[in-house]
Design a protein around this motif. Structure first.
Motif, PDB file in Angstrom:
ATOM      1  N   GLY A 129      58.673  -7.032  26.366  1.00 51.67           N
ATOM      2  CA  GLY A 129      58.696  -6.165  25.518  1.00 51.67           C
ATOM      3  C   GLY A 129      58.985  -6.353  24.147  1.00 51.67           C
ATOM      4  O   GLY A 129      59.363  -7.803  23.855  1.00 51.67           O
ATOM      5  N   ASP A 130      58.852  -5.688  23.073  1.00 50.15           N
ATOM      6  CA  ASP A 130      58.749  -5.864  21.786  1.00 50.15           C
ATOM      7  C   ASP A 130      60.320  -5.725  21.201  1.00 50.15           C
ATOM      8  O   ASP A 130      60.618  -6.596  20.203  1.00 50.15           O
ATOM      9  CB  ASP A 130      57.871  -5.534  20.720  1.00 50.15           C
ATOM     10  N   ASP A 131      61.068  -5.028  21.768  1.00 51.90           N
ATOM     11  CA  ASP A 131      62.648  -4.821  21.512  1.00 51.90           C
ATOM     12  C   ASP A 131      63.386  -5.639  22.340  1.00 51.90           C
ATOM     13  O   ASP A 131      63.465  -5.371  23.487  1.00 51.90           O
ATOM     14  CB  ASP A 131      62.663  -3.309  21.466  1.00 51.90           C
ATOM     15  N   PRO A 132      64.239  -6.268  21.734  1.00 51.70           N
ATOM     16  CA  PRO A 132      65.259  -7.093  22.455  1.00 51.70           C
ATOM     17  C   PRO A 132      66.334  -6.283  23.038  1.00 51.70           C
ATOM     18  O   PRO A 132      66.969  -6.766  24.145  1.00 51.70           O
ATOM     19  CB  PRO A 132      65.988  -8.131  21.323  1.00 51.70           C
ATOM     20  N   ASN A 133      66.480  -5.103  22.627  1.00 47.42           N
ATOM     21  CA  ASN A 133      67.612  -4.188  23.260  1.00 47.42           C
ATOM     22  C   ASN A 133      67.043  -3.734  24.657  1.00 47.42           C
ATOM     23  O   ASN A 133      68.002  -3.254  25.325  1.00 47.42           O
ATOM     24  CB  ASN A 133      67.908  -2.936  22.194  1.00 47.42           C
ATOM     25  N   THR A 134      65.777  -3.560  24.917  1.00 48.11           N
ATOM     26  CA  THR A 134      65.053  -3.172  26.077  1.00 48.11           C
ATOM     27  C   THR A 134      64.143  -4.019  26.831  1.00 48.11           C
ATOM     28  O   THR A 134      63.663  -3.577  27.878  1.00 48.11           O
ATOM     29  CB  THR A 134      64.485  -1.741  25.713  1.00 48.11           C
ATOM     30  N   SER A 135      64.167  -5.165  26.376  1.00 46.55           N
ATOM     31  CA  SER A 135      63.521  -6.501  27.120  1.00 46.55           C
ATOM     32  C   SER A 135      64.200  -7.528  26.813  1.00 46.55           C
ATOM     33  O   SER A 135      64.846  -7.963  25.802  1.00 46.55           O
ATOM     34  CB  SER A 135      61.885  -6.366  26.531  1.00 46.55           C
ATOM     35  N   ALA A 136      63.677  -8.544  27.916  1.00 48.64           N
ATOM     36  CA  ALA A 136      64.396  -9.877  27.630  1.00 48.64           C
ATOM     37  C   ALA A 136      63.542 -11.017  27.230  1.00 48.64           C
ATOM     38  O   ALA A 136      63.999 -11.943  26.565  1.00 48.64           O
ATOM     39  CB  ALA A 136      64.879 -10.172  29.214  1.00 48.64           C
ATOM     40  N   THR A 137      61.764 -10.631  27.131  1.00 49.70           N
ATOM     41  CA  THR A 137      61.203 -11.533  26.877  1.00 49.70           C
ATOM     42  C   THR A 137      60.045 -10.943  25.990  1.00 49.70           C
ATOM     43  O   THR A 137      59.871  -9.639  26.042  1.00 49.70           O
ATOM     44  CB  THR A 137      60.441 -12.320  28.095  1.00 49.70           C
ATOM     45  N   ASN A 138      59.337 -11.784  25.190  1.00 48.87           N
ATOM     46  CA  ASN A 138      58.365 -11.217  24.378  1.00 48.87           C
ATOM     47  C   ASN A 138      57.077 -11.052  25.243  1.00 48.87           C
ATOM     48  O   ASN A 138      57.114 -11.313  26.530  1.00 48.87           O
ATOM     49  CB  ASN A 138      57.922 -11.879  23.086  1.00 48.87           C
ATOM     50  N   ARG A 139      55.946 -10.946  24.733  1.00 47.14           N
ATOM     51  CA  ARG A 139      54.779 -10.559  25.561  1.00 47.14           C
ATOM     52  C   ARG A 139      54.307 -11.708  26.262  1.00 47.14           C
ATOM     53  O   ARG A 139      53.121 -11.626  26.933  1.00 47.14           O
ATOM     54  CB  ARG A 139      53.692  -9.770  24.755  1.00 47.14           C
ATOM     55  N   HIS A 140      54.738 -13.001  25.932  1.00 46.52           N
ATOM     56  CA  HIS A 140      54.403 -14.049  26.493  1.00 46.52           C
ATOM     57  C   HIS A 140      55.352 -14.774  27.463  1.00 46.52           C
ATOM     58  O   HIS A 140      55.037 -15.826  28.086  1.00 46.52           O
ATOM     59  CB  HIS A 140      54.049 -15.204  25.329  1.00 46.52           C
ATOM     60  N   GLY A 141      56.437 -14.039  27.797  1.00 52.07           N
ATOM     61  CA  GLY A 141      57.322 -14.483  28.669  1.00 52.07           C
ATOM     62  C   GLY A 141      58.585 -15.155  28.184  1.00 52.07           C
ATOM     63  O   GLY A 141      59.176 -15.629  28.813  1.00 52.07           O
ATOM     64  N   GLN A 142      58.364 -15.297  26.663  1.00 54.33           N
ATOM     65  CA  GLN A 142      59.521 -16.201  25.991  1.00 54.33           C
ATOM     66  C   GLN A 142      60.660 -15.260  25.957  1.00 54.33           C
ATOM     67  O   GLN A 142      60.607 -14.115  25.416  1.00 54.33           O
ATOM     68  CB  GLN A 142      59.007 -16.895  24.808  1.00 54.33           C
ATOM     69  N   ILE A 143      61.915 -15.980  26.238  1.00 57.22           N
ATOM     70  CA  ILE A 143      62.953 -15.241  25.926  1.00 57.22           C
ATOM     71  C   ILE A 143      63.161 -14.985  24.305  1.00 57.22           C
ATOM     72  O   ILE A 143      62.955 -15.848  23.526  1.00 57.22           O
ATOM     73  CB  ILE A 143      64.223 -15.887  26.362  1.00 57.22           C
TER      74      ILE A 143
END
Length: 342
Positions: A281-295
């Motif tokens: 996801g784009d929001d670090p509060n609701t996701s652990a990684t970005n769209r490429h799977g990077q923390i």
């Protein structure tokens, strides 16, 4: 991955059952797609390993270039000083610690183990371990007379695809345990054949469903175990009721006598389809990684397993997970090329 719908091609049981489902208005039922290689071996090409597994990629990779593989190595910590992945620490079988350095670290340890490793390594991220998602799952069993089909009975492998109205899928399999094997075995045909209805329904992603670590509960290596907090919402339980009715409706349409005692909601985790504890996801509060799977905020640290899926549909996630791994590998290669071209 050789995904095909031809596994049950030519089966009289498959053809008759599909026609009955369609006649009853269950038009989303179709030949079940399977990741299976039906190509015959010829002219030096070997196609003997029919059923797809991601482990096959390890063997195939050796044809590209050699690589090191640490066997019986237990990864217990990721080192990321300055928010840049640098190495992993592992125990060998004799519990000796080793450091393996790398420019990029890709964690693919499963939906439950990946957040455990990240949390025990002190990797920052408020969403790591949260939004644990599975399926509401039920297995129905019924019987039908063998006399309704020709001698060339074949395999039964039907998928009732999920829809917006029916947020679940039903895998309709048979006869008996032979749906995954061709009918080459010598055995006495029984009059009553078993048909299995394996169902998987969507579960609402919720932050309170999570994986966390307890420093007071440690494994044999002294590493804190993960703990699981999980429950179904009212909406999930409503989906479970839809799943149950979907099995009954399909069985009636096919002329299958359903064993009502088999219609029991399986306990969480019984389907082994857990996902979303390191969701993209784009929001670090609701996701652990970005769209490429990077923390988020940690260079060179990636996740590539079912834990990165933002949510689950009613389908299995194996092929989706494999596709994400391939996508991530391409991304890392592109990044490396850009680095060397600078």
């Amino acid at each position: 991955m050789h995904v095909t719908r031809d596994w049950a091609k030519g089966s009289s049981m498959q053809n008759i059952m599909l026609k009955r489902l369609h006649a009853a208005g269950i038009l989303e039922a179709d030949d079940r797609p399977l990741a299976i290689d039906l190509t015959p071996s010829h002219q030096g090409e070997v196609h003997s390993n029919a059923w797809y597994s991601s482990i096959n990629a390890l063997a195939a990779a050796l044809f590209d270039r050699p690589y090191d593989l640490a066997v019986d190595a237990y990864v217990y910590k990721i080192n990321a000083p300055g928010n840049r992945a640098q190495s992993v620490q592992v125990f060998d079988a004799n519990k000796r610690s080793h450091t393996i350095r790398a420019k990029n670290v890709v964690v693919s340890a499963s939906t439950l183990e990946t957040p455990r490793l990240l949390l025990n390594s002190g990797i920052p991220g408020p969403a790591i371990g949260h939004f644990l998602t599975g399926h509401v799952s039920m297995i129905g069993i019924g019987t039908i007379s063998r006399r309704q089909f020709s001698d060339r009975i074949g395999n039964l492998s039907i998928l009732k695809f999920e829809t917006e109205e029916d947020p679940y899928q039903i895998q309709i399999l048979g006869p008996n345990q032979y749906w995954s094997y061709q009918q080459f075995e010598d055995r006495v045909p029984t009059d009553q054949l078993f048909v299995v209805f394996a169902t998987f329904g969507r579960v609402q992603p919720r932050r309170e469903n999570r994986v966390y670590v307890d420093p007071n509960d440690r494994d044999e290596f002294g590493v804190p175990w993960q703990q699981v907090q999980y429950s179904l919402s009212d909406r999930d339980r409503q989906t479970a009721k839809q799943v149950e009715e979907g099995i009954r409706r399909s069985a009636r349409a096919m002329g299958v006598t359903l064993d009502e005692s088999s219609l029991v909601l399986r306990p969480p985790g019984a389907d082994m389809h857990e996902a979303s504890t390191c969701r993209m996801g784009d929001d670090p509060n609701t996701s652990a990684t970005n769209r490429h799977g990077q923390i988020h905020g940690v260079q060179g640290l990636f996740v590539a397993d079912n834990s990165v899926l933002p949510s689950l549909t009613g389908a299995w996630a194996v092929i989706s997970g494999t596709a994400l791994v391939i996508r991530l590998a391409d991304h890392i290669v592109r990044q490396s090329r850009q680095y060397f071209e600078m």
